[in-house]
Design a protein around this motif. Structure first.
Motif, PDB file in Angstrom:
ATOM      1  N   LEU A 357       0.879  -1.170   0.000  1.00 29.78           N
ATOM      2  CA  LEU A 357       0.000   0.000   0.000  1.00 29.78           C
ATOM      3  C   LEU A 357       0.917   1.220   0.000  1.00 29.78           C
ATOM      4  O   LEU A 357       1.347   1.697   1.049  1.00 29.78           O
ATOM      5  N   ALA A 358       1.215   1.689  -1.185  1.00 25.08           N
ATOM      6  CA  ALA A 358       2.211   2.752  -1.308  1.00 25.08           C
ATOM      7  C   ALA A 358       1.661   4.115  -0.924  1.00 25.08           C
ATOM      8  O   ALA A 358       2.388   4.971  -0.409  1.00 25.08           O
ATOM      9  N   ARG A 359       0.368   4.310  -1.167  1.00 29.02           N
ATOM     10  CA  ARG A 359      -0.217   5.624  -0.922  1.00 29.02           C
ATOM     11  C   ARG A 359      -0.890   5.656   0.448  1.00 29.02           C
ATOM     12  O   ARG A 359      -1.887   4.998   0.680  1.00 29.02           O
ATOM     13  N   ALA A 360      -0.323   6.429   1.359  1.00 28.75           N
ATOM     14  CA  ALA A 360      -0.896   6.532   2.707  1.00 28.75           C
ATOM     15  C   ALA A 360      -2.105   7.466   2.682  1.00 28.75           C
ATOM     16  O   ALA A 360      -2.131   8.455   1.952  1.00 28.75           O
ATOM     17  N   ASP A 399      -6.185  -2.745  10.408  1.00 33.28           N
ATOM     18  CA  ASP A 399      -6.366  -1.448  11.057  1.00 33.28           C
ATOM     19  C   ASP A 399      -5.106  -0.631  10.801  1.00 33.28           C
ATOM     20  O   ASP A 399      -4.145  -0.691  11.565  1.00 33.28           O
ATOM     21  N   ASN A 400      -5.113   0.133   9.721  1.00 28.43           N
ATOM     22  CA  ASN A 400      -3.920   0.855   9.299  1.00 28.43           C
ATOM     23  C   ASN A 400      -3.964   2.300   9.785  1.00 28.43           C
ATOM     24  O   ASN A 400      -4.907   3.040   9.479  1.00 28.43           O
ATOM     25  N   PRO A 401      -2.958   2.738  10.571  1.00 25.90           N
ATOM     26  CA  PRO A 401      -2.978   4.098  11.117  1.00 25.90           C
ATOM     27  C   PRO A 401      -2.958   5.155  10.021  1.00 25.90           C
ATOM     28  O   PRO A 401      -2.488   4.913   8.898  1.00 25.90           O
ATOM     29  N   ALA A 402      -3.453   6.330  10.360  1.00 28.25           N
ATOM     30  CA  ALA A 402      -3.442   7.449   9.421  1.00 28.25           C
ATOM     31  C   ALA A 402      -2.004   7.767   9.021  1.00 28.25           C
ATOM     32  O   ALA A 402      -1.089   7.768   9.851  1.00 28.25           O
ATOM     33  N   GLY A 403      -1.807   8.019   7.725  1.00 30.47           N
ATOM     34  CA  GLY A 403      -0.488   8.414   7.232  1.00 30.47           C
ATOM     35  C   GLY A 403       0.507   7.297   7.064  1.00 30.47           C
ATOM     36  O   GLY A 403       1.682   7.554   6.786  1.00 30.47           O
ATOM     37  N   ALA A 404       0.070   6.042   7.221  1.00 28.76           N
ATOM     38  CA  ALA A 404       1.000   4.913   7.150  1.00 28.76           C
ATOM     39  C   ALA A 404       0.869   4.190   5.817  1.00 28.76           C
ATOM     40  O   ALA A 404      -0.232   3.825   5.401  1.00 28.76           O
TER      41      ALA A 404
END
Length: 422
Positions: A357-360, A399-404
């Motif tokens: 997932l390259a685009r955060a 559950d992917n944190p914001a900006g990651a």
């Protein structure tokens, strides 16, 4: 010339703050009822279940074999005569010294016996003598289940607030309880708004008008509510008119604890739900920093003067995946607290991502994924909030944190649907 600056956007509310805010509005239901233990799966206990007996009621054998006095078997090869046969559910006589008792699993231990030798460690004596060779020296207490080792008399075996599981139902039955006290089911009114919605079966696909869509949210929301023990009133599709919306809300509020809708809660949407709820009570429109599921509404609709509490209102986003995800992360804990049940904390498992997932994203993102045979996670290729296929294909969320961003092989927090939908 006056230049009007665009209004500043309100900061996004975090999911954790939104959940805390939502749970802070809940007063658990006080009404209770007694239901048959057979019918109590997933119901919430209204009071502690206290055992009036001990389980097991007496010492019993955990093996098929022979009950002995360990002092009579000091070396392998001892021969003991068989003085009695004890089956489960039958009384035992005291064991005479120098003898043994044929015993079966669950049968009560005879007085005087302190161990069981399993039948694989014995051999029948030939001839006319009714006895056995004991090939293993037993230790006191061997293969004996002690009285009360499962449940002690007077113990709280299931606490108030427990959501009953199949195992819990069996435990209640083992105490002789044919009925259990539970919290009354939350009464939930479910309805949809929008003239574009069509119920499956009413119009065949080839005859659908331009812009019309089948109402899928209604089906999975009803199933999710029923899994949580709710008594659901499906009010169908309310015509997209102010008077019809007001009438539906008034009727629902008088007879329910929660009104749940999907769609019509985004900022700027033209919909009658928002002004109707505001007219009949209060409404907060939240912009939550999560993807999918940014728009969310909480409010209340006043009931008659005799009602102690207003009826809760929750408006979910209209896109199906957004509606699904916000339900499991926000509405599910809300309904559990409404029933007085504990709120389970999300317990993610760290697993390797077998995707990139390259685009955060600037929001906390819940990605639909599926575990693969190598023990990693595959990502559904289309993460759009309108693609319900992703929730069917997947078995959980990352559950992917914001900006990651995520690189192939990174350990990521995985939440299984099995846990979120329990």
């Amino acid at each position: 010339m006056t230049v009007h600056k665009p209004a500043a956007r309100s900061p996004l509310m975090s999911l954790d703050d939104a959940l805390a805010n939502l749970l802070g509005r809940v007063v658990p239901l006080s009404a209770t009822e007694s239901v048959a233990t057979f019918d109590a799966d997933r119901r919430v206990l209204a009071q502690d279940l206290v055992s009036a007996l001990q389980v097991p009621p007496n010492d019993n054998s955990s093996m098929d074999g022979y009950a002995v006095r360990s002092a009579d078997v000091t070396a392998p090869g001892v021969v003991l005569s068989v003085s009695q046969r004890i089956a489960a559910g039958h009384a035992a006589e005291p064991l005479r010294p120098g003898t043994c008792a044929r015993i079966f699993t669950g049968a009560p231990m005879p007085e005087g016996a302190d161990a069981v030798v399993m039948q694989e460690d014995t051999q029948d004596v030939g001839g006319n003598i009714h006895g056995v060779h004991i090939h293993a020296v037993p230790k006191p207490g061997q293969w004996v289940r002690r009285a009360g080792e499962d449940v002690a008399r007077g113990a709280v075996v299931l606490p108030r607030g427990e959501r009953l599981s199949p195992a819990g139902l069996g435990l209640a039955a083992s105490l002789g309880l044919a009925h259990v006290p539970v919290v009354a089911r939350p009464r939930v009114a479910l309805f949809s708004t929008g003239d574009e919605l069509v119920m499956p079966g009413e119009v065949p696909p080839q005859d659908m008008k331009p812009g019309a869509i089948y109402n899928s949210n209604r089906f999975f929301l009803r199933a999710l509510l029923q899994r949580l023990g709710c008594d659901v009133s499906d009010l169908g599709i309310v015509p997209d008119r102010r008077e019809a919306t007001l009438a539906a809300l008034k009727t629902a509020a008088d007879h329910h604890d929660l009104i749940l809708t999907s769609g019509g809660v985004s900022v700027g949407e033209e919909d009658h739900i928002k002004p109707a709820v505001q007219q009949l009570g209060s409404l907060d429109l939240w912009q939550i920093g999560m993807k999918p599921g940014k728009p969310f509404a909480y409010g209340s609709v006043h009931r008659g003067a005799s009602a102690a509490q207003p009826c809760h209102f929750i408006g979910l986003p209209g896109n199906p995946v957004s509606s699904f995800v916000t339900f499991v992360l926000l509405v599910r804990p809300f309904l559990l607290k409404l029933q007085g049940a504990p709120i389970p904390r999300l317990q993610p498992v760290m697993l390797p991502a077998h995707f990139t997932l390259a685009r955060a994203d600037k929001r906390r993102e819940f990605l639909r994924v599926r575990r693969n045979a190598e023990g990693g996670l595959d990502l559904f290729p289309n993460q759009s909030s309108g693609v319900l296929t992703s929730a069917v294909w997947g078995d959980g969320l990352v559950d992917n944190p914001a900006g990651a961003s995520i690189a192939h092989g990174d350990s990521v927090p995985y939440l299984s649907f099995a846990e979120l939908l329990a």
